[in-house]
Design a protein around this motif. Structure first.
Motif, PDB file in Angstrom:
ATOM      1  N   ILE A   1      -6.244  -1.685   5.907  1.00  0.00           N
ATOM      2  CA  ILE A   1      -7.077  -0.888   5.009  1.00  0.00           C
ATOM      3  C   ILE A   1      -7.204   0.548   5.495  1.00  0.00           C
ATOM      4  N   PHE A   2      -7.459   0.718   6.795  1.00  0.00           N
ATOM      5  CA  PHE A   2      -7.722   2.046   7.320  1.00  0.00           C
ATOM      6  C   PHE A   2      -6.606   2.483   8.259  1.00  0.00           C
ATOM      7  N   PRO A   3      -5.673   3.295   7.764  1.00  0.00           N
ATOM      8  CA  PRO A   3      -4.587   3.785   8.609  1.00  0.00           C
ATOM      9  C   PRO A   3      -5.041   4.979   9.437  1.00  0.00           C
ATOM     10  N   ASP A   4      -4.170   5.440  10.308  1.00  0.00           N
ATOM     11  CA  ASP A   4      -4.459   6.660  11.036  1.00  0.00           C
ATOM     12  C   ASP A   4      -4.576   7.818  10.057  1.00  0.00           C
ATOM     13  N   LYS A   5      -5.328   8.850  10.463  1.00  0.00           N
ATOM     14  CA  LYS A   5      -5.455  10.024   9.610  1.00  0.00           C
ATOM     15  C   LYS A   5      -4.113  10.732   9.514  1.00  0.00           C
ATOM     16  N   PRO A   6      -3.885  11.452   8.415  1.00  0.00           N
ATOM     17  CA  PRO A   6      -2.591  12.117   8.232  1.00  0.00           C
ATOM     18  C   PRO A   6      -2.314  13.136   9.322  1.00  0.00           C
ATOM     19  N   THR A   7      -1.040  13.278   9.641  1.00  0.00           N
ATOM     20  CA  THR A   7      -0.635  14.203  10.697  1.00  0.00           C
ATOM     21  C   THR A   7      -0.003  15.462  10.123  1.00  0.00           C
TER      22      THR A   7
ATOM     23  N   ASP B   1      -2.985  11.879  -1.988  1.00  0.00           N
ATOM     24  CA  ASP B   1      -1.684  12.527  -1.819  1.00  0.00           C
ATOM     25  C   ASP B   1      -1.835  13.940  -1.276  1.00  0.00           C
ATOM     26  N   LEU B   2      -2.752  14.700  -1.849  1.00  0.00           N
ATOM     27  CA  LEU B   2      -2.908  16.096  -1.449  1.00  0.00           C
ATOM     28  C   LEU B   2      -3.493  16.213  -0.046  1.00  0.00           C
ATOM     29  N   ALA B   3      -4.432  15.353   0.291  1.00  0.00           N
ATOM     30  CA  ALA B   3      -5.018  15.392   1.631  1.00  0.00           C
ATOM     31  C   ALA B   3      -3.971  15.071   2.687  1.00  0.00           C
ATOM     32  N   ARG B   4      -3.124  14.091   2.411  1.00  0.00           N
ATOM     33  CA  ARG B   4      -2.092  13.729   3.375  1.00  0.00           C
ATOM     34  C   ARG B   4      -0.986  14.777   3.448  1.00  0.00           C
ATOM     35  N   ALA B   5      -0.918  15.659   2.447  1.00  0.00           N
ATOM     36  CA  ALA B   5       0.028  16.779   2.494  1.00  0.00           C
ATOM     37  C   ALA B   5      -0.552  17.986   3.215  1.00  0.00           C
ATOM     38  N   GLY B   6      -1.819  17.896   3.629  1.00  0.00           N
ATOM     39  CA  GLY B   6      -2.430  18.989   4.373  1.00  0.00           C
ATOM     40  C   GLY B   6      -3.398  19.832   3.580  1.00  0.00           C
ATOM     41  N   TYR B   7      -3.692  19.435   2.336  1.00  0.00           N
ATOM     42  CA  TYR B   7      -4.629  20.189   1.511  1.00  0.00           C
ATOM     43  C   TYR B   7      -6.069  19.831   1.878  1.00  0.00           C
ATOM     44  N   THR B   8      -6.986  20.742   1.572  1.00  0.00           N
ATOM     45  CA  THR B   8      -8.416  20.451   1.638  1.00  0.00           C
ATOM     46  C   THR B   8      -8.846  20.022   0.240  1.00  0.00           C
TER      47      THR B   8
ATOM     48  N   ARG C   1     -10.611   3.763   2.355  1.00  0.00           N
ATOM     49  CA  ARG C   1      -9.313   4.133   2.920  1.00  0.00           C
ATOM     50  C   ARG C   1      -8.948   5.564   2.528  1.00  0.00           C
ATOM     51  N   ILE C   2      -9.251   5.941   1.293  1.00  0.00           N
ATOM     52  CA  ILE C   2      -8.957   7.294   0.819  1.00  0.00           C
ATOM     53  C   ILE C   2      -9.848   8.311   1.530  1.00  0.00           C
ATOM     54  N   ALA C   3     -11.129   7.982   1.677  1.00  0.00           N
ATOM     55  CA  ALA C   3     -12.032   8.889   2.390  1.00  0.00           C
ATOM     56  C   ALA C   3     -11.589   9.069   3.838  1.00  0.00           C
ATOM     57  N   ALA C   4     -11.060   7.985   4.441  1.00  0.00           N
ATOM     58  CA  ALA C   4     -10.610   8.057   5.833  1.00  0.00           C
ATOM     59  C   ALA C   4      -9.403   8.968   6.011  1.00  0.00           C
ATOM     60  N   ALA C   5      -8.715   9.282   4.917  1.00  0.00           N
ATOM     61  CA  ALA C   5      -7.566  10.182   4.978  1.00  0.00           C
ATOM     62  C   ALA C   5      -7.994  11.644   4.994  1.00  0.00           C
ATOM     63  N   GLY C   6      -9.297  11.885   4.950  1.00  0.00           N
ATOM     64  CA  GLY C   6      -9.784  13.258   5.009  1.00  0.00           C
ATOM     65  C   GLY C   6     -10.264  13.805   3.685  1.00  0.00           C
TER      66      GLY C   6
ATOM     67  N   ARG D   1       0.807  -1.224   0.000  1.00  0.00           N
ATOM     68  CA  ARG D   1       0.000   0.000   0.000  1.00  0.00           C
ATOM     69  C   ARG D   1       0.842   1.277   0.000  1.00  0.00           C
ATOM     70  N   ALA D   2       2.158   1.151   0.155  1.00  0.00           N
ATOM     71  CA  ALA D   2       3.002   2.341   0.294  1.00  0.00           C
ATOM     72  C   ALA D   2       2.804   3.320  -0.859  1.00  0.00           C
ATOM     73  N   ASN D   3       2.745   2.833  -2.092  1.00  0.00           N
ATOM     74  CA  ASN D   3       2.588   3.706  -3.256  1.00  0.00           C
ATOM     75  C   ASN D   3       1.297   3.457  -4.023  1.00  0.00           C
ATOM     76  N   ASN D   4       0.488   2.519  -3.563  1.00  0.00           N
ATOM     77  CA  ASN D   4      -0.670   2.086  -4.348  1.00  0.00           C
ATOM     78  C   ASN D   4      -1.957   2.293  -3.570  1.00  0.00           C
ATOM     79  N   THR D   5      -2.691   3.332  -3.928  1.00  0.00           N
ATOM     80  CA  THR D   5      -3.951   3.629  -3.247  1.00  0.00           C
ATOM     81  C   THR D   5      -5.037   2.612  -3.584  1.00  0.00           C
ATOM     82  N   PHE D   6      -4.902   1.922  -4.691  1.00  0.00           N
ATOM     83  CA  PHE D   6      -5.897   0.921  -5.080  1.00  0.00           C
ATOM     84  C   PHE D   6      -5.272  -0.473  -5.061  1.00  0.00           C
ATOM     85  N   ALA D   7      -4.582  -0.751  -3.961  1.00  0.00           N
ATOM     86  CA  ALA D   7      -3.888  -2.033  -3.832  1.00  0.00           C
ATOM     87  C   ALA D   7      -4.862  -3.209  -3.815  1.00  0.00           C
ATOM     88  N   SER D   8      -5.979  -3.065  -3.109  1.00  0.00           N
ATOM     89  CA  SER D   8      -6.940  -4.176  -3.053  1.00  0.00           C
ATOM     90  C   SER D   8      -7.466  -4.497  -4.445  1.00  0.00           C
TER      91      SER D   8
END
Length: 678
Positions: A86-92, A115-122, A156-161, A38-45
């Motif tokens: 599947i569901f990691p902690d939310k980005p910090t 990628d953008l959400a985990r970088a702090g974007y809305t 998983r992507i939605a859970a990232a914010g 899952r490190a680089n693949n958002t659609f790993a499943s």
């Protein structure tokens, strides 16, 4: 300088660490495997089910016998890891004052959003379908890709914010101009959502359908009323999906008509094979002329012979033999000849399209003709698999950050590890490829039930162990090397080169670890060896003593060659066996990587005893590896006696000697406990 990548990783569009996660699977560490996948693949499943696995096409194991079943092992590892992966902690990441709108919730758009959400974007994603996932949700047949799998990745992507607004069509419910005013950047990820059609006589008949509406109707509960005999035009994967779906909807006969001959069809070979197994008939090398209609009903398709599909420059430019005509019977025709983008959302905007109606995109920055408006996925890069869309999503996210923050774009590509040297290839033992089982064709052709079954754990671990671990081999610490030639002497493949200092070429090294274990100067490290696990077991608070409750017996350290796991000694088998609760495992990629000093350290750390379990000499992945360990242990038992330890506290078990390894380990541990109490 970037380290060279193994061919499997280099040919994965997102450079997944394939050897790393296969090594984790081989030692039963499914959580680590899932993290690497899952490190680089958002659609790993999703990719665990439907990826066309370009990694397998370039697997160096194929130079010995057959490539690894990488795609199937990906699915196996993720399902073994379970929901935690599947569901990691939310980005910090700190929130940034940037707002980005993304049009389209397919794999490209959602990857950019991640990628953008985990970088702090809305980030807000707008999707016109009732559920996110793009073609993965709407068009792929559910017998190939269960809906729950798409929802796992989207969740998983939605859970990232990431905010995902479904049922919103840009250009109709909201204009693109409005998005530009409200957001700092806009990404178009609309995909290729419209089917191409042919302008031929009779093709205006209501019984001539387009592929995507046909597939989406079947997926979304509005299936077409298929006729007894169905003709599919096209030779790609979508055509195979349409043909097989038509069978499942009740067609008795399905024929696929395509320009290409069987050897150059664009569909992947396994897609064609599975379709033919289910009864689909191929009419290859024929081009459509007209739909034959009598009394308002389709009777079939007139076709003409194809002379060539491509011209001298390799461009698609078919030529035909107008005198060679034939007739294909059928009451329904479905066209599956490709897709185009629906760019109606651009109406009233200055975003440029070319003379062919395609979006104009800067290939380096993925920016359109309008500053701040970007594109990714198939609408920007052309048709391709989901994993290519994921890679495009990563690229556009980096481009947006460069545009808004002045960040730098990713560095260039790394070099690729070359072919196996002939001298190494011929010394490698051959092991048969393990295939994931599928339902028999006679059962699957009448139902949308998932056709691919679970990978049995024993076969999956056996298959993961076939990996050559390219790039995970030995590395020389030049400052320690004394050029003593020991590595040259012990290597079973003749790989090390000593010229002033030792060098171990990455193309040839097989990661057996024999040189690292034998080096008197400790100048060689094995990149594929779980060093942290070894030291965690032997030292510190989580080591042998610290990791055992006072209420339990002192621990038994067990060093296990990973090939033992598919031969009855998997970690879960040990943990579930009564009397083995005190066992602490150290997984070794190969028997030869065992450092005898670890055995002494284990005893010094408080272990009751130490067991070493290896595969048999005839089953060892490295010639001479198991035999060498056996001789080492005989010498080390003698050394233990000289140091005041009872030699029987060290035992070796060879899986090739027969018997149940769990029973042997249980007896060994029980004997140690009884001796300790007496």
């Amino acid at each position: 300088m970037l380290e060279p990548l193994p061919p499997c990783s280099a040919n994965c569009p997102v450079n997944t660490d394939v050897p790393g996660y296969l090594a984790a699977i081989a030692r039963g560490d499914y959580q680590r495997a899932a993290r690497l996948i899952r490190a680089n693949n958002t659609f790993a499943s999703v990719c665990g089910w439907v990826c066309p696995h370009p990694c397998e096409d370039h697997c160096r194991r194929g130079q010995v016998d057959a490539p690894l079943s990488v795609r199937a092992l990906k699915r196996f590892a993720l399902e073994k890891a379970g929901g935690e992966s599947i569901f990691p902690d939310k980005p910090t990441a700190q929130s940034l004052p940037y707002r980005v709108a993304i049009v389209g919730a397919g794999p490209a758009g959602l990857t950019a959003a991640w990628d953008l959400a985990r970088a702090g974007y809305t980030v807000t994603v707008f999707e016109r379908q009732p559920e996110a996932g793009g073609h993965l949700y709407a068009s792929l047949p559910t017998y190939r890709l269960p809906r729950r799998v798409v929802r796992e990745d989207v969740g998983r992507i939605a859970a990232a914010g990431v905010e995902i607004r479904t049922g919103v069509e840009i250009g109709k419910d909201v204009s693109l101009n409005d998005l530009q005013k409200e957001y700092d950047a806009v990404i178009l990820a609309v995909g290729l959502s419209k089917s191409r059609g042919l302008n031929l006589p009779g093709f205006d008949h209501p019984g001539v359908l387009l592929a995507l509406p046909f597939l989406q109707g079947a997926n979304l509960g509005r299936p077409a009323n298929v006729k007894k005999r169905v003709i599919v035009i096209g030779g790609g994967d979508v055509a195979m999906d349409v043909a097989r779906t038509a069978l499942r909807l009740g067609a008795r006969e399905v024929r696929v008509v395509c320009l290409e001959t069987c050897d150059i069809m664009p569909a992947h070979p396994w897609e064609v094979k599975e379709a033919q197994e289910e009864g689909v008939e191929l009419c290859a090398g024929w081009g459509p002329v007209r739909a034959v209609v009598e009394d308002g009903l389709i009777q079939g398709l007139e076709v003409k012979g194809v002379l060539s599909v491509f011209d001298d420059r390799g461009c698609f430019n078919p030529t035909f033999d107008e005198s060679r005509l034939s007739f294909v019977p059928g009451e329904m025709i479905i066209q599956a000849i490709g897709q185009v983008a629906d760019l109606s959302c651009l109406a009233g905007t200055p975003v440029a399209v070319n003379e062919r109606g395609q979006l104009v995109v800067n290939r380096d920055t993925l920016e359109t003709s309008v500053p701040g408006v970007f594109a990714c996925g198939e609408v920007a890069c052309g048709p391709g698999p989901a994993i290519a869309a994921v890679a495009s999503g990563h690229r556009v996210a980096a481009a947006v950050r460069a545009y808004l923050e002045g960040a730098s774009l990713p560095a260039g590509k790394a070099a690729v590890i070359g072919d196996l040297p002939e001298g190494v290839r011929t010394r490698l033992p051959s092991f048969a490829r393990q295939e994931v089982p599928v339902l028999p064709a006679g059962q699957r052709r009448y139902s949308f039930v998932v056709q691919e079954l679970e990978f049995p754990p024993v076969q999956a671990l056996r298959e993961a162990e076939r990996c050559l671990r390219c790039g995970l081999g030995a590395e020389v610490l030049k400052e320690r090397c004394a050029a003593c030639l020991t590595c040259q002497r012990v290597c079973p493949y003749g790989v090390p080169v000593v010229e002033g200092r030792a060098n171990i070429p990455v193309e040839g090294c097989q990661g057996c670890g024999i040189c690292a274990a034998a080096c008197p100067a400790e100048a060689i490290v094995l990149k594929g060896l779980p060093e942290q696990e070894v030291h965690a077991l032997l030292e510190g608070e989580k080591g042998l003593v610290g990791g055992v409750s006072p209420a339990t017996d002192p621990p038994v350290a067990v060093f296990v060659c990973q090939r033992a796991y598919f031969q009855g000694l998997a970690p879960e088998a040990i943990s579930s066996t009564p009397g083995l609760g005190q066992v602490r495992l150290v997984s070794l990629p190969t028997a030869g990587s065992l450092d005898p000093l670890w055995l002494l350290k284990a005893l010094e750390a408080g272990a009751l005893g130490v067991a070493v379990i290896t595969c048999g000499e005839n089953n060892c992945r490295h010639a001479g590896g198991a035999a060498r360990v056996k001789e080492q242990l005989k010498r080390f038992q003698k050394l233990l006696g000289e140091l005041g330890y009872e030699p029987s506290r060290l035992q070796w078990h060879c899986l090739g000697a027969g018997g149940d390894p769990l029973a042997w380990l249980s007896e060994f541990a029980r004997g140690l406990v009884q001796a300790n109490k007496s």
